[in-house]
Design a protein around this motif. Structure first.
Motif, PDB file in Angstrom:
ATOM      1  N   ILE A  88       0.837  -1.199   0.000  1.00 44.22           N
ATOM      2  CA  ILE A  88       0.000   0.000   0.000  1.00 44.22           C
ATOM      3  C   ILE A  88       0.872   1.249   0.000  1.00 44.22           C
ATOM      4  O   ILE A  88       0.588   2.231  -0.698  1.00 44.22           O
ATOM      5  CB  ILE A  88      -0.956  -0.019   1.199  1.00 44.22           C
ATOM      6  CG1 ILE A  88      -1.915  -1.204   1.097  1.00 44.22           C
ATOM      7  CG2 ILE A  88      -1.763   1.289   1.272  1.00 44.22           C
ATOM      8  CD1 ILE A  88      -2.689  -1.482   2.380  1.00 44.22           C
ATOM      9  N   ARG A  89       1.964   1.219   0.766  1.00 44.62           N
ATOM     10  CA  ARG A  89       2.877   2.362   0.778  1.00 44.62           C
ATOM     11  C   ARG A  89       3.474   2.585  -0.617  1.00 44.62           C
ATOM     12  O   ARG A  89       3.630   3.740  -1.071  1.00 44.62           O
ATOM     13  CB  ARG A  89       3.996   2.125   1.801  1.00 44.62           C
ATOM     14  CG  ARG A  89       4.938   3.326   1.967  1.00 44.62           C
ATOM     15  CD  ARG A  89       4.148   4.541   2.467  1.00 44.62           C
ATOM     16  NE  ARG A  89       4.953   5.687   2.734  1.00 44.62           N
ATOM     17  CZ  ARG A  89       5.208   6.142   3.975  1.00 44.62           C
ATOM     18  NH1 ARG A  89       4.741   5.517   5.033  1.00 44.62           N
ATOM     19  NH2 ARG A  89       5.892   7.240   4.138  1.00 44.62           N
ATOM     20  N   PRO A  95       3.421   8.029  -8.615  1.00 51.01           N
ATOM     21  CA  PRO A  95       2.881   9.277  -9.174  1.00 51.01           C
ATOM     22  C   PRO A  95       1.351   9.282  -9.141  1.00 51.01           C
ATOM     23  O   PRO A  95       0.709   8.235  -9.287  1.00 51.01           O
ATOM     24  CB  PRO A  95       3.407   9.261 -10.611  1.00 51.01           C
ATOM     25  CG  PRO A  95       4.643   8.421 -10.553  1.00 51.01           C
ATOM     26  CD  PRO A  95       4.360   7.357  -9.541  1.00 51.01           C
ATOM     27  N   LEU A  96       0.777  10.456  -8.967  1.00 50.22           N
ATOM     28  CA  LEU A  96      -0.675  10.575  -8.934  1.00 50.22           C
ATOM     29  C   LEU A  96      -1.281  10.138 -10.267  1.00 50.22           C
ATOM     30  O   LEU A  96      -0.722  10.410 -11.332  1.00 50.22           O
ATOM     31  CB  LEU A  96      -1.086  12.019  -8.656  1.00 50.22           C
ATOM     32  CG  LEU A  96      -0.841  12.548  -7.248  1.00 50.22           C
ATOM     33  CD1 LEU A  96      -1.099  14.042  -7.206  1.00 50.22           C
ATOM     34  CD2 LEU A  96      -1.735  11.826  -6.253  1.00 50.22           C
ATOM     35  N   PRO A  97      -2.435   9.469 -10.239  1.00 44.69           N
ATOM     36  CA  PRO A  97      -3.115   9.128 -11.493  1.00 44.69           C
ATOM     37  C   PRO A  97      -3.644  10.402 -12.145  1.00 44.69           C
ATOM     38  O   PRO A  97      -3.856  11.419 -11.462  1.00 44.69           O
ATOM     39  CB  PRO A  97      -4.251   8.207 -11.036  1.00 44.69           C
ATOM     40  CG  PRO A  97      -4.535   8.625  -9.630  1.00 44.69           C
ATOM     41  CD  PRO A  97      -3.208   9.019  -9.052  1.00 44.69           C
ATOM     42  N   PHE A 150      -1.966   8.417  -4.675  1.00 47.00           N
ATOM     43  CA  PHE A 150      -2.608   7.397  -5.522  1.00 47.00           C
ATOM     44  C   PHE A 150      -3.236   6.366  -4.572  1.00 47.00           C
ATOM     45  O   PHE A 150      -2.538   5.579  -3.939  1.00 47.00           O
ATOM     46  CB  PHE A 150      -1.561   6.750  -6.414  1.00 47.00           C
ATOM     47  CG  PHE A 150      -2.099   5.822  -7.492  1.00 47.00           C
ATOM     48  CD1 PHE A 150      -3.412   5.355  -7.497  1.00 47.00           C
ATOM     49  CD2 PHE A 150      -1.271   5.424  -8.533  1.00 47.00           C
ATOM     50  CE1 PHE A 150      -3.886   4.516  -8.485  1.00 47.00           C
ATOM     51  CE2 PHE A 150      -1.723   4.575  -9.544  1.00 47.00           C
ATOM     52  CZ  PHE A 150      -3.038   4.129  -9.510  1.00 47.00           C
ATOM     53  N   THR A 151      -4.544   6.390  -4.469  1.00 46.61           N
ATOM     54  CA  THR A 151      -5.240   5.474  -3.568  1.00 46.61           C
ATOM     55  C   THR A 151      -6.055   4.449  -4.351  1.00 46.61           C
ATOM     56  O   THR A 151      -6.517   4.710  -5.462  1.00 46.61           O
ATOM     57  CB  THR A 151      -6.185   6.217  -2.609  1.00 46.61           C
ATOM     58  OG1 THR A 151      -7.123   6.993  -3.373  1.00 46.61           O
ATOM     59  CG2 THR A 151      -5.417   7.131  -1.674  1.00 46.61           C
ATOM     60  N   TRP A 173     -10.415  -2.144  -8.632  1.00 46.94           N
ATOM     61  CA  TRP A 173      -9.820  -0.811  -8.674  1.00 46.94           C
ATOM     62  C   TRP A 173     -10.770   0.264  -9.191  1.00 46.94           C
ATOM     63  O   TRP A 173     -10.328   1.359  -9.550  1.00 46.94           O
ATOM     64  CB  TRP A 173      -8.566  -0.842  -9.545  1.00 46.94           C
ATOM     65  CG  TRP A 173      -7.442  -1.623  -8.942  1.00 46.94           C
ATOM     66  CD1 TRP A 173      -7.261  -2.982  -8.963  1.00 46.94           C
ATOM     67  CD2 TRP A 173      -6.327  -1.091  -8.212  1.00 46.94           C
ATOM     68  NE1 TRP A 173      -6.117  -3.327  -8.289  1.00 46.94           N
ATOM     69  CE2 TRP A 173      -5.514  -2.193  -7.816  1.00 46.94           C
ATOM     70  CE3 TRP A 173      -5.929   0.196  -7.853  1.00 46.94           C
ATOM     71  CZ2 TRP A 173      -4.330  -2.029  -7.091  1.00 46.94           C
ATOM     72  CZ3 TRP A 173      -4.756   0.363  -7.129  1.00 46.94           C
ATOM     73  CH2 TRP A 173      -3.971  -0.734  -6.758  1.00 46.94           C
ATOM     74  N   SER A 174     -12.050   0.030  -9.223  1.00 45.59           N
ATOM     75  CA  SER A 174     -12.977   0.977  -9.859  1.00 45.59           C
ATOM     76  C   SER A 174     -13.104   2.299  -9.116  1.00 45.59           C
ATOM     77  O   SER A 174     -13.588   3.284  -9.677  1.00 45.59           O
ATOM     78  CB  SER A 174     -14.359   0.337 -10.018  1.00 45.59           C
ATOM     79  OG  SER A 174     -14.904  -0.021  -8.769  1.00 45.59           O
ATOM     80  N   GLU A 175     -12.689   2.345  -7.837  1.00 43.94           N
ATOM     81  CA  GLU A 175     -12.775   3.589  -7.064  1.00 43.94           C
ATOM     82  C   GLU A 175     -11.409   4.255  -6.915  1.00 43.94           C
ATOM     83  O   GLU A 175     -11.251   5.185  -6.125  1.00 43.94           O
ATOM     84  CB  GLU A 175     -13.357   3.313  -5.673  1.00 43.94           C
ATOM     85  CG  GLU A 175     -14.729   2.662  -5.691  1.00 43.94           C
ATOM     86  CD  GLU A 175     -15.801   3.569  -6.270  1.00 43.94           C
ATOM     87  OE1 GLU A 175     -15.620   4.801  -6.211  1.00 43.94           O
ATOM     88  OE2 GLU A 175     -16.801   3.040  -6.781  1.00 43.94           O
ATOM     89  N   ALA A 176     -10.413   3.791  -7.671  1.00 46.48           N
ATOM     90  CA  ALA A 176      -9.063   4.330  -7.544  1.00 46.48           C
ATOM     91  C   ALA A 176      -9.004   5.788  -7.983  1.00 46.48           C
ATOM     92  O   ALA A 176      -9.808   6.249  -8.807  1.00 46.48           O
ATOM     93  CB  ALA A 176      -8.088   3.499  -8.365  1.00 46.48           C
ATOM     94  N   GLY A 177      -8.046   6.504  -7.423  1.00 48.67           N
ATOM     95  CA  GLY A 177      -7.874   7.901  -7.793  1.00 48.67           C
ATOM     96  C   GLY A 177      -7.030   8.617  -6.763  1.00 48.67           C
ATOM     97  O   GLY A 177      -6.322   7.998  -5.973  1.00 48.67           O
ATOM     98  N   ARG A 178      -7.102   9.938  -6.769  1.00 42.48           N
ATOM     99  CA  ARG A 178      -6.361  10.751  -5.805  1.00 42.48           C
ATOM    100  C   ARG A 178      -7.181  10.851  -4.517  1.00 42.48           C
ATOM    101  O   ARG A 178      -8.326  11.300  -4.535  1.00 42.48           O
ATOM    102  CB  ARG A 178      -6.117  12.135  -6.378  1.00 42.48           C
ATOM    103  CG  ARG A 178      -5.395  12.124  -7.715  1.00 42.48           C
ATOM    104  CD  ARG A 178      -5.278  13.524  -8.289  1.00 42.48           C
ATOM    105  NE  ARG A 178      -4.766  13.499  -9.650  1.00 42.48           N
ATOM    106  CZ  ARG A 178      -4.568  14.586 -10.395  1.00 42.48           C
ATOM    107  NH1 ARG A 178      -4.837  15.777  -9.887  1.00 42.48           N
ATOM    108  NH2 ARG A 178      -4.105  14.474 -11.629  1.00 42.48           N
TER     109      ARG A 178
END
Length: 248
Positions: A88-89, A95-97, A150-151, A173-178
């Motif tokens: 996770i770290r 880099p941010l998506p 990037f979460t 990963w459908s909720e991934a983002g900043r």
């Protein structure tokens, strides 16, 4: 032909398993777009995309077993939890998506949403007022500005797969983002507070445990009515309502 297993199904989307293939059916193509791109960008093990034919996305099963299940003790080793923290770290340090993220809003909007949900939970008799009030107090620590990373955005414990002490894949990963790094840490440890130390040991420094606990309250307060309305049971042992009760 392999048996078709319904993994999850509700009005927004459904996931089926046929042998070693998962079929995700989602009418929201933007959500599927994010899932595919996030898996391509994430510097951690993710499922292989086999094919895509809207509204269906086919992905391969990842090896290993889930880190645990909400409502049941995790049998994974402390080392496996530490490995999850390290993975996770690595994601959070990437880099941010290029997209902002679907789930998290600014602290003011989120606070208003939590307040509205608290009012409904009490007014509709879903939860007792003292339980809601206490958790709203705990939740306040999460309602602050954060530095976006990037979460994963929906890092439930059964979305992390391990084989022994190694991470073999992170799915859904459908909720991934900043978003807020501590939201991911709170989501994977929801209902497994006793494993937070192991996770943080692998994740490394900079974790405010009070904020993680606050996110447990936020996620549970916002999730109870949705879960009930979509056929799930947040009152089951070890699930969201028990998480809220643990803050009393």
């Amino acid at each position: 032909m392999d048996e078709v297993e319904v993994v999850v199904a509700h009005s927004e989307r459904a996931t089926l398993r046929v042998g070693d293939v998962f079929l995700k059916v989602d009418a929201d193509q933007a959500r599927i777009d994010i899932e595919v791109e996030a898996m391509a960008l994430a510097p951690v093990p993710t499922p292989e995309v086999l094919w895509r034919k809207p509204p269906v996305l086919a992905i391969a099963a990842v090896p290993g077993t889930a880190l645990g299940r909400l409502g049941a003790p995790s049998t994974a080793s402390p080392a496996a939890w530490a490995a999850a923290g390290a993975a996770i770290r690595k994601l959070h340090d990437a880099p941010l998506p290029p997209w902002p993220g679907r789930r998290r809003r600014d602290p003011g909007e989120l606070a208003a949403e939590v307040d509205g949900e608290c009012e409904l939970l009490v007014a509709n008799g879903v939860l007792p007022a003292d339980l809601v009030t206490r958790n709203r107090q705990v939740a306040e620590a999460a309602l602050r500005p954060w530095t976006p990373v990037f979460t994963h955005g929906d890092l439930q414990i059964d979305h992390v797969f391990v084989d022994g002490d190694e991470i073999t894949g992170i799915i859904d990963w459908s909720e991934a983002g900043r978003g807020d790094a501590l939201f991911d840490l709170a989501t994977v440890t929801l209902g497994h507070e006793e494993r937070l130390g192991d996770l943080v040991a692998g994740y490394g420094p900079g974790v405010d445990l009070d904020v993680v606990r606050a996110w447990w309250s936020v996620r549970s307060l916002l999730g109870v009515r949705w879960l009930v309305e979509h056929g799930f049971d947040p009152f089951a042992a070890g699930c969201e309502v028990d998480v809220l009760r643990a803050r009393m």
